[in-house]
Design an enzyme around this catalytic site. Structure first.
Site, short mmCIF file in Angstrom:
data_model
loop_
_atom_site.label_atom_id
_atom_site.label_comp_id
_atom_site.label_asym_id
_atom_site.label_seq_id
_atom_site.Cartn_x
_atom_site.Cartn_y
_atom_site.Cartn_z
CB SER A 87 -80.55 18.30 12.18
OG SER A 87 -80.14 17.62 11.01
CG ASP A 88 -74.31 16.67 14.15
OD1 ASP A 88 -73.82 16.47 13.00
OD2 ASP A 88 -73.60 16.68 15.17
CB CYS A 89 -74.84 14.55 9.47
SG CYS A 89 -74.25 16.07 8.71
#
Ligand SMILES: *[C@@H]1O[C@H](CO)[C@@H](O)[C@H](O)[C@H]1NC(C)=O
Ligand SMILES: *[C@@H]1O[C@H](CO)[C@@H](O)[C@H](O)[C@H]1NC(C)=O
Ligand SMILES: *[C@@H]1O[C@H](CO)[C@@H](O)[C@H](O)[C@H]1NC(C)=O
Ligand SMILES: *[C@@H]1O[C@H](CO)[C@@H](O)[C@H](O)[C@H]1NC(C)=O
Length: 780
Positions: free
Chosen positions: A296-298
């Site tokens: 996932s993106d952060c």
């Protein structure tokens, strides 16, 4: 900081003694997984077994708690099994960077080669250059790792979202607005980083470093008029997804064989991308054959519950992403809520095992479960491979090849040293080395500003910043005018900086901010001769005023040119390098900003005045076009026929039986899937272009091949033009050469229909080279 995991060794249970051997070799050796001293017959350590078997064995040995602990970007050690900690998050957008958590450039290695920001490198239209940059990043990443300064080898680059809107703060990180070109960049960059050849089959068992195609998908908005990327729901048509937003990712996976994908913050048509089974599992894994891990993106999992309210509880969010096919969460949300999600029956242990399988497979492919990595295939890449002269020369080459000459009236450029006894250098961007690097940079090998380089060219070089920053709201225009009026030649360094465009910051306007225009005009009025304007910026700017002002003789766009940018600009200014870069994005006028940034439609809608986006669909006025760029030489192109005629559809056996389908508008088209791969193969033909450099200088020259659709406005949503091939040639003055493109009608003449199918129109297709020549091919 180092690669050696610092897990504690006070493992109490006697049963652990055997496994301690996995970690402890000779007392002097760090605890590499499966290192010397490991007992024999542990399948996950057996490099003779297939990766799948090894991973299966390892995962089967883990407890549920250990499994859940591995689902965040900071994965702790599992001491019981001799598995060290791992950090998934490292960055290498345009050089190994210490953004993220995995790479430490605080010593002994303190720098890495800093290439130009991607948008400038893209402007070279040179895939071989892009590949070599990827290769250097792969080598330097390994060197940093082997030197004990990295806790991971998974790099979250390239950023391959299509640069859809000129205001996007991260457009600078991308290869521009064309999906084909962006896909090509993705493929060759990834291949370079991962240690693969530039084309052809790869050995996917062996990763030098792991690259990651991000941000999947339709992510290209940071924060615009109160809408942030965390809550933005991108409304995307099937047609736009098929021919604009997804092609770079398809190419990154299929052609680049990338081992990582990052799902984005935004939703697409209501569904968070990290929770989209269709996108992650059906499209990427099943349809494109993706082999690797999905991060996932952060904090993109937490927002599914916290910001978007898409998931009712934290556990639902965890279930949504694991069931969709995401494997690791940048952040700790899944680690925190995984156990309760399991308890509540929202996920099963198999869901976790599926993710772990993908994660450990990548770590094993990186050779991290083979004992001492110094004895692995990439083990001999030492610290002397970082910032080598060769790598730094490549950074210079990339900057030079990307720089675009936008205006050059009356031979304002190149400057000639003998006639420039004194040089006036004006502008806030002239004397700041950090501004050359854009974003996501690491400490560069060398630090030198354009001003410092120019001082080496002309002894009497005088400098005035003129204003404080790109915001240009604190000015010192009289000082700048004073410098300009007294010098033989004047060069201004203006444009943008990271306060204007960056992650989380989109622009509202595309004009030069603050008092920049008035500073430029005052300087131009005061100078003895027409001035040179150098623009440092990632996104395009509306410089119509400068384009038409005769006191501004030349305009150069130099992106954010990286550590060697000052040198590259000086070499272009003084004619030691002939500029050949071409704009990878349309430069729109300020008027374009009346279009909501949140409107994701690529196609124009004349009924409502929506102008469409990028050179493929936008028909309004431009400041500079996609593909535009001048040179100190003149070039010409024409197609040459050597008697080979392009095949006709009807000449292909079997195709005669294929009836074209007919649209409501009465146009006939073939379904590409119905034509089939084999017939598509037989339809391919070569298009040969003769290119001549008419002088006076040697130069690199990108040749751009487009398909033109004469009936773009008939409501079918055809682009007006589409780039189908490009190649950069080096030609000496007066030299001519032939360049051959393979044209595949199925690939290059097809377009996406409204429902996202690939179709080929029956009738004429026009292939153009630059503006010079075109030929027609009829498909009946
Ligand atoms: C791929 O690389 C691995 C590890 O170096 C090696 O064992 C294997 O034989 C290679 N496979 C092929 C098909 O070359
Ligand atoms: C100048 O602009 C910057 C960025 O927009 C802003 O932070 C700063 O406060 C402004 N300074 C002045 C003196 O207006
Ligand atoms: C024409 O050029 C193509 C591509 O270079 C080549 O494959 C073909 O053999 C040539 N034909 C002739 C008649 O020279
Ligand atoms: C394009 O439109 C013109 C005029 O409507 C028509 O005559 C022509 O056949 C069309 N061409 C294609 C390729 O559809």
């Amino acid at each position: 900081m180092g690669r050696r995991a610092r897990f504690s060794l006070h493992v109490a249970a006697p049963a652990a003694v055997l496994l301690l051997h996995l970690m402890l070799a000779a007392a002097s050796d760090p605890p590499y997984t499966c290192g010397a001293g490991a007992p024999p017959n542990i399948p996950f350590c057996d490099t003779g077994l297939p990766i799948d078997r090894r991973v299966g064995d390892l995962v089967a040995r883990m407890t549920v708690a250990e499994k859940i602990s591995q689902l965040g970007d900071e994965s702790p050690a599992v001491p019981r099994l001799g598995v060290p900690a791992y950090k998934w998050w490292s960055e290498a957008l345009h050089g190994v960077s210490d953004h993220g958590r995995g790479v430490h450039l605080s010593g002994p290695l303190r720098a890495a080669t800093s290439f130009p920001q991607v948008i400038l490198t893209a402007a070279s239209f040179n895939p071989h250059l892009w590949y070599r940059i990827g290769q250097v990043i792969g080598v330097e990443a390994r060197a940093v790792y082997n030197n004990g300064q990295a806790e991971g080898l998974t790099f979250w680059a390239p950023n391959i979202n299509v640069f859809r809107d000129p205001r996007w703060g991260r457009g600078q990180e991308t290869p521009g607005e064309d999906p084909t070109m962006t896909g090509k960049y993705a493929a060759v960059f990834v291949r370079g980083v991962q240690g693969y050849g530039i084309s052809g089959p790869v050995n996917s068992t062996d990763l030098e470093a792991s690259a990651c195609c991000k941000h999947f998908t339709a992510y290209d908005l940071e924060s615009w008029k109160g809408v942030t990327r965390y809550v933005f729901d991108a409304k995307v048509t099937a047609q736009d997804l098929e021919d604009t937003y997804n092609p770079p990712f398809k190419s990154c996976v299929e052609d680049g064989q990338a081992s990582g994908i990052m799902c984005s913050y935004n939703r697409v048509n209501g569904v968070p991308t990290c929770a989209d089974y269709n996108l992650l599992s059906k499209t990427a894994r099943q349809s494109w054959g993706f082999y690797g891990y999905i991060t996932s993106d952060c904090d993109a999992v937490s927002i599914i519950h916290d910001a978007q309210g898409y998931a009712k509880t934290a556990e639902d969010a965890v279930a949504d992403v694991l069931k969709a096919g995401m494997d690791v969460n940048c952040g700790s949300y899944v680690q925190q809520h995984g156990a309760s999600a399991l308890q509540q029956g929202k996920i099963t242990e198999q869901d976790i095992d599926r993710a772990l399988h993908n994660l450990f497979a990548v770590r094993m492919r990186l050779g991290l479960f083979n004992g001492d990595p110094r004895r692995n295939r990439f083990g001999d890449i030492g610290p002397d491979q970082v910032c080598t002269q060769e790598h730094q020369d490549l950074a210079l080459e990339a900057a030079r090849e990307g720089i675009v000459l936008l205006k050059n009236d009356g031979g304002a450029l190149p400057l000639s040293k003998p006639t420039v006894a004194s040089l006036g250098v004006i502008g806030f961007n002239a004397n700041d080395a950090t501004r050359l690097l854009g974003n996501y940079f690491g400490p560069p090998c060398v630090t030198v500003t354009p001003l410092q380089v120019l001082q080496g060219y002309v002894k009497d070089t005088r400098f005035a910043a003129g204003c404080n920053s790109a915001a240009c709201n604190v000015t010192a225009i009289p000082e700048a005018v004073q410098v300009a009026s007294s010098a033989d030649a004047v060069v201004l360094f203006m444009g943008l900086d990271q306060d204007q465009e960056r992650e989380e910051v989109d622009r509202l306007d595309v004009t030069l901010p603050g008092q920049q225009q008035s500073l430029i005009e005052s300087v131009a009025n005061a100078a003895k001769k027409p001035v040179i304007l150098v623009l440092l910026c990632g996104g395009p700017v509306d410089v119509s005023f400068a384009k038409t002002n005769p006191k501004i003789g030349a305009i150069l766009w130099a992106g954010y040119p990286g550590e060697a940018g000052g040198m590259a600009i000086a070499q272009v200014l003084f004619g030691e390098h002939n500029p050949g870069g071409r704009l990878p994005v349309t430069w729109y006028p300020q008027d374009f900003t009346k279009v909501p940034m949140t409107d994701m439609r690529m196609r124009a809608d004349p009924a409502t005045g929506y102008p469409g986006r990028t050179y493929r669909f936008y028909r309004g006025p431009t400041v500079f076009d996609f593909g535009y760029g001048l040179s100190y030489s003149k070039y010409s192109h024409r197609f040459v026929s050597n008697g080979t005629k392009p095949p006709s559809m009807s000449s292909i056996a079997g195709l005669k039986a294929l009836e074209p389908t007919t649209t409501a508008a009465g146009a006939a088209m073939y379904d590409v899937e119905a034509i089939g791969a084999e017939a598509c193969e037989r339809l391919k033909f070569p298009a040969v272009v003769r290119v001549q450099n008419h002088g006076p200088m040697d130069g690199n020259h990108p040749v751009l091949l487009f398909l033109r659709w004469p009936n773009a406005t008939d409501g079918s949503g055809r682009p007006a033009r589409q780039l189908i091939g490009f190649r950069s040639l080096h030609l000496r003055a007066m030299q001519a050469a032939h360049v051959e493109f393979e044209v595949s009608p199925c690939k290059h003449f097809s377009r996406a229909s409204e429902d996202g199918r690939k179709v080929i129109d029956r009738g004429s297709h026009f292939v153009m080279v630059g503006e010079d020549d075109e030929f027609e091919m009829s498909l009946e």
